[in-house]
Design an enzyme around this catalytic site. Sequence first.
Site, short mmCIF file in Angstrom:
data_model
loop_
_atom_site.label_atom_id
_atom_site.label_comp_id
_atom_site.label_asym_id
_atom_site.label_seq_id
_atom_site.Cartn_x
_atom_site.Cartn_y
_atom_site.Cartn_z
N HIS A 19 72.86 -7.36 -59.40
CA HIS A 19 72.23 -7.13 -58.10
C HIS A 19 72.15 -8.45 -57.35
CE1 HIS A 19 68.57 -8.84 -59.75
NE2 HIS A 19 68.53 -7.92 -60.70
N HIS A 25 70.91 -11.58 -59.16
CA HIS A 25 71.86 -12.24 -60.06
C HIS A 25 72.85 -13.09 -59.28
CE1 HIS A 25 70.79 -8.70 -62.78
NE2 HIS A 25 70.41 -9.77 -63.45
N LYS A 79 74.86 -2.90 -66.91
CA LYS A 79 74.28 -2.73 -65.58
C LYS A 79 75.03 -3.62 -64.59
CE LYS A 79 69.54 -1.65 -67.08
NZ LYS A 79 68.13 -2.05 -66.96
#
Length: 321
Positions: A151, A154, A148
């Site tokens: 975003h 993070h 993933k």
Amino acid sequence: RVAITAGIEKEKSKRMIAFPTFFSDKIGTVVSKLYPGVSAKIEVGPNNTKGKNGDYQCSCSFLIAKEMGKMGQKSNPKEIANNLSQNFENVSCLEKIEVTGPGFLNLYLKPNFVSSQIQDLLVNGIKPPPCKKLEKVFVDFSSPNIAKEMHVGHLRSTILGDTVCRLLEFVGHDVHRVNHLGDWGTQFGMLIAHLQDQFPNFKTESPPIEDLQAFYKESKTRFDSDAEFKARAYKCVVALQGGHDQNIIEGWKLICDISLREFNKIYERLDIKLDPVGESFYQKKMEELVPELEAAGQLQLSDGCKLIFTKKEKVPTATLR
């Protein structure tokens, strides 16, 4: 002026000390001597009048007068300020103490002392503050999920965590930068199963997976709509956690490596160093821990799961399948 720190010769110490704290302590000593029983908080801060009224200022005389008034002793703040300035211990960095207005204490640093400190900073750099005890410190930050994209949460954690690490490292602590990656769980079953279907020769031919996020979405769509694929995905998870199927393990490593390469592009751009310690790190440790918990009678069985309860919590703190 706030940032300048210096070792005061009279203190016979090479430590770097902050002037606001240093002067607050000195004034506090004088207050204790002249006005015993007064518990006014002594605070010295930078003077914001661009040097017109000194480099640092203290308004504790007003608090002392208020405290003395409560004790039935009327006193004038300006008189208190004059008493404090007259009894202040001489230090090598201080040019003078001046009382202005209704009772402000203004402290002036010696210009040649300030210039020598700036010269020292330019030549030797900023020195860390004293630390009584150096520790081993673990900072867990960033922690994105494999397959993933990062975003903003993070990125926020990454920048804040790195800032904390740099400060602790500057002081001298033994800092471990832990990147707790999400590299374990059900999602890897569907990713590995999808990898096997799309690129059956992935062990010998590197699959052209440039967009792992899209690859993840494809596998998730199949997982939600295809019962046979979902069953195979679960089997892949069991095989991965069992650690005996080398084909499954290599597929998992391939997916992790692709993700890590993308993460590292961001870390390198931000000049951030991390030690990857994913969820998978604890798998073998769990295999050792579970028998110990069973022997100690700390596990309860429920619908095929092993639960760990504490005395204070009704909800289990951990679930082992």
